[in-house]
Structure formats: C-alpha cells, structure tokens
Design a protein around this motif. Structure first.
Motif, PDB file in Angstrom:
ATOM      1  N   UNK A   1      33.522  46.544  45.282  1.00 14.10           N
ATOM      2  CA  UNK A   1      32.968  47.302  46.395  1.00 14.10           C
ATOM      3  C   UNK A   1      31.502  46.957  46.527  1.00 14.10           C
ATOM      4  N   UNK A   2      30.944  47.219  47.672  1.00 14.16           N
ATOM      5  CA  UNK A   2      29.529  46.952  47.866  1.00 14.16           C
ATOM      6  C   UNK A   2      29.307  45.903  48.928  1.00 14.16           C
ATOM      7  N   UNK A   3      28.033  45.617  49.204  1.00  9.43           N
ATOM      8  CA  UNK A   3      27.714  44.695  50.301  1.00  9.43           C
ATOM      9  C   UNK A   3      28.153  43.248  50.038  1.00  9.43           C
ATOM     10  N   UNK A   4      28.242  42.841  48.803  1.00 11.16           N
ATOM     11  CA  UNK A   4      28.635  41.463  48.477  1.00 11.16           C
ATOM     12  C   UNK A   4      30.087  41.365  48.038  1.00 11.16           C
ATOM     13  N   UNK A   5      30.909  42.332  48.444  1.00  9.74           N
ATOM     14  CA  UNK A   5      32.295  42.345  47.980  1.00  9.74           C
ATOM     15  C   UNK A   5      33.125  41.269  48.685  1.00  9.74           C
ATOM     16  N   UNK A   6      34.304  41.043  48.116  1.00 10.95           N
ATOM     17  CA  UNK A   6      35.209  40.029  48.626  1.00 10.95           C
ATOM     18  C   UNK A   6      36.368  40.711  49.342  1.00 10.95           C
ATOM     19  N   UNK A   7      36.945  40.017  50.318  1.00 10.68           N
ATOM     20  CA  UNK A   7      38.085  40.564  51.039  1.00 10.68           C
ATOM     21  C   UNK A   7      39.241  40.810  50.075  1.00 10.68           C
ATOM     22  N   UNK A   8      39.458  39.865  49.190  1.00 13.29           N
ATOM     23  CA  UNK A   8      40.531  39.975  48.199  1.00 13.29           C
ATOM     24  C   UNK A   8      39.949  39.750  46.809  1.00 13.29           C
ATOM     25  N   UNK A   9      40.306  40.635  45.881  1.00 15.02           N
ATOM     26  CA  UNK A   9      39.903  40.464  44.491  1.00 15.02           C
ATOM     27  C   UNK A   9      41.057  40.934  43.619  1.00 15.02           C
TER      28      UNK A   9
ATOM     29  N   UNK B   1      22.209  49.678  26.670  1.00 22.69           N
ATOM     30  CA  UNK B   1      23.518  50.166  27.088  1.00 22.69           C
ATOM     31  C   UNK B   1      24.565  49.051  27.056  1.00 22.69           C
ATOM     32  N   UNK B   2      25.818  49.477  27.076  1.00 22.52           N
ATOM     33  CA  UNK B   2      26.927  48.533  27.136  1.00 22.52           C
ATOM     34  C   UNK B   2      27.225  48.236  28.599  1.00 22.52           C
ATOM     35  N   UNK B   3      27.484  46.981  28.878  1.00 22.14           N
ATOM     36  CA  UNK B   3      27.749  46.538  30.252  1.00 22.14           C
ATOM     37  C   UNK B   3      29.245  46.337  30.448  1.00 22.14           C
ATOM     38  N   UNK B   4      29.762  46.897  31.525  1.00 24.89           N
ATOM     39  CA  UNK B   4      31.177  46.770  31.861  1.00 24.89           C
ATOM     40  C   UNK B   4      31.290  45.836  33.058  1.00 24.89           C
ATOM     41  N   UNK B   5      32.176  44.853  32.955  1.00 21.14           N
ATOM     42  CA  UNK B   5      32.401  43.929  34.064  1.00 21.14           C
ATOM     43  C   UNK B   5      33.870  43.536  34.103  1.00 21.14           C
ATOM     44  N   UNK B   6      34.262  42.939  35.225  1.00 18.86           N
ATOM     45  CA  UNK B   6      35.649  42.561  35.419  1.00 18.86           C
ATOM     46  C   UNK B   6      35.728  41.107  35.861  1.00 18.86           C
ATOM     47  N   UNK B   7      36.541  40.335  35.169  1.00 20.27           N
ATOM     48  CA  UNK B   7      36.814  38.941  35.522  1.00 20.27           C
ATOM     49  C   UNK B   7      38.076  38.927  36.371  1.00 20.27           C
ATOM     50  N   UNK B   8      38.023  38.212  37.499  1.00 18.69           N
ATOM     51  CA  UNK B   8      39.194  38.151  38.352  1.00 18.69           C
ATOM     52  C   UNK B   8      39.132  36.993  39.320  1.00 18.69           C
ATOM     53  N   UNK B   9      40.086  36.972  40.232  1.00 14.89           N
ATOM     54  CA  UNK B   9      40.177  35.950  41.256  1.00 14.89           C
ATOM     55  C   UNK B   9      39.742  36.565  42.577  1.00 14.89           C
ATOM     56  N   UNK B  10      38.774  35.931  43.224  1.00 15.57           N
ATOM     57  CA  UNK B  10      38.231  36.453  44.482  1.00 15.57           C
ATOM     58  C   UNK B  10      38.441  35.448  45.605  1.00 15.57           C
ATOM     59  N   UNK B  11      38.457  35.981  46.832  1.00 13.25           N
ATOM     60  CA  UNK B  11      38.478  35.119  48.015  1.00 13.25           C
ATOM     61  C   UNK B  11      37.944  35.907  49.197  1.00 13.25           C
ATOM     62  N   UNK B  12      37.410  35.183  50.156  1.00 11.77           N
ATOM     63  CA  UNK B  12      36.921  35.823  51.377  1.00 11.77           C
ATOM     64  C   UNK B  12      37.982  35.786  52.471  1.00 11.77           C
ATOM     65  N   UNK B  13      38.945  34.900  52.323  1.00 14.70           N
ATOM     66  CA  UNK B  13      39.978  34.729  53.339  1.00 14.70           C
ATOM     67  C   UNK B  13      41.185  35.598  53.077  1.00 14.70           C
ATOM     68  N   UNK B  14      42.366  35.019  53.326  1.00 11.35           N
ATOM     69  CA  UNK B  14      43.606  35.778  53.179  1.00 11.35           C
ATOM     70  C   UNK B  14      44.163  35.756  51.760  1.00 11.35           C
ATOM     71  N   UNK B  15      43.399  35.225  50.821  1.00 12.60           N
ATOM     72  CA  UNK B  15      43.808  35.247  49.421  1.00 12.60           C
ATOM     73  C   UNK B  15      44.668  34.079  48.993  1.00 12.60           C
ATOM     74  N   UNK B  16      44.807  33.067  49.843  1.00 17.20           N
ATOM     75  CA  UNK B  16      45.604  31.904  49.452  1.00 17.20           C
ATOM     76  C   UNK B  16      44.931  31.173  48.303  1.00 17.20           C
TER      77      UNK B  16
END
Length: 183
Positions: A82-90, A32-47
């Motif tokens: 989304x999910x158990x390992x998600x980030x506060x800000x993405x 199958x083809x795998x779909x993923x997203x590259x982005x900027x993550x943070x656990x805090x307020x996103x600074x």
C-alpha cells in the motif's frame, strides 16, 4: 558439617558478564526490528513477463514477538503493498524480520495468506549445507529459458535461506517458535 565450594553458590564474574551482561547490552543496539516482505510485483496485469522480485518494507517493532504479530496482521489485512509507490499486483512470498544491523532474526514462507515461520538452523554446519543447496538452486535458475521457472528456483533458494537466522538470534527465534501463538 557440610562445606560448599565456591562454584556451588557463585558463578565466576566472567561467566556472568558473558551470559547476562553482554547480551543485555547488545540487544538494545539491534532494535528496532524491521519487518519486510519479499514477493513478486508488477504494474500491469501480473503476467510473468513484466513481473519482478521486490522487497517491501512494512514497519518496525521493538520485540520479535511484536514483529511476528505485526507481520501476520499486515498479511491477513492484505495491507502489504500500500502507499504511493505500490504495485498493481503483488504476490507476497517470504516475510522477513531483521535487526538494525540487517541480521536475520526470523523469516517465514507465505502460504494461503498465512506465515509459516521457519525453524532456524541449529549449527554452523547445518547453515553451510543450506547455503550450498541454495547456491545450487540459484545456479540452476540461470539455465531455464522461462522466467517463471527461474523465479520458482530462486524462491526455493530463498525459502531455504529463511532458516539462516543470525547466530545472535538463533536461540531467541527457536524459543519464539516453541510458543503456542507462533504456530
């Protein structure tokens, strides 16, 4: 009386194997083809100081068309991180579709909650030019003292590299982008 040469009515078996049989056999190994997203993550307020680059796997699809629809749906629903390992800000930046062998099938930059799918390179020479420019941008990313400036340069390089579709998938990707629903 009309005579036909064998080349007017039949294709050589080697041509049929090369153009019809081999691609059909190779394609199932890539699914199958795998779909993923590259982005900027943070656990805090996103600074900028505590954020980091992350690739989030989203799921698998059995065709490139389905993968494009799936990626667009996940983005529009805001259900990327989304999910158990998600980030506060993405902050999603680039959507990627890869095959089982991690070859790039298609990629798109994310702007205003929409995916702008990138046209694949048309030749190996064009791919070399993109690699050279992306390498230059990544080299420049080592110079800035501000993490935001370095990240901006890295994402510019990644946006260029989004066109580096694997040669196996270039024609398929180009055909997909010609379809009305890809716009």
């Amino acid at each position: 009386m009309t005579t036909f040469s064998s080349f007017d009515t039949f294709r050589p078996i080697s041509q049929m194997v090369a153009t019809d049989v081999m691609p059909a056999l190779a394609r199932p190994r890539t699914l199958p083809l795998r779909v993923s997203c590259l982005g900027t993550a943070s656990h805090g307020d996103g600074e900028a100081g505590d954020s980091f680059d992350r690739i989030i796997p989203l799921g698998e699809c059995l065709s490139a068309e389905d993968a494009m629809r799936f990626a667009s749906l996940r983005l529009s629903q805001g259900s990327i991180c989304t999910g158990p390992d998600s980030f506060t800000h993405f902050r999603p930046r680039i959507m990627l579709i890869e095959d089982r062998e991690h070859r790039l099938v298609l990629a798109g930059c994310i702007r205003a909650r929409a995916i702008i799918w990138q046209q694949p390179v048309a030749s190996d020479a064009e791919a070399r030019r993109i690699v050279t420019e992306a390498s230059r941008l990544r080299g420049m990313a080592f110079r800035p003292s501000e993490p935001c400036d370095a990240r901006r340069l890295r994402y510019r390089a990644a946006a260029l590299e989004a066109r580096l579709v694997d040669p196996f998938w270039r024609e398929t990707a180009a055909d997909l982008l010609r379809l009305p629903q890809a716009a």
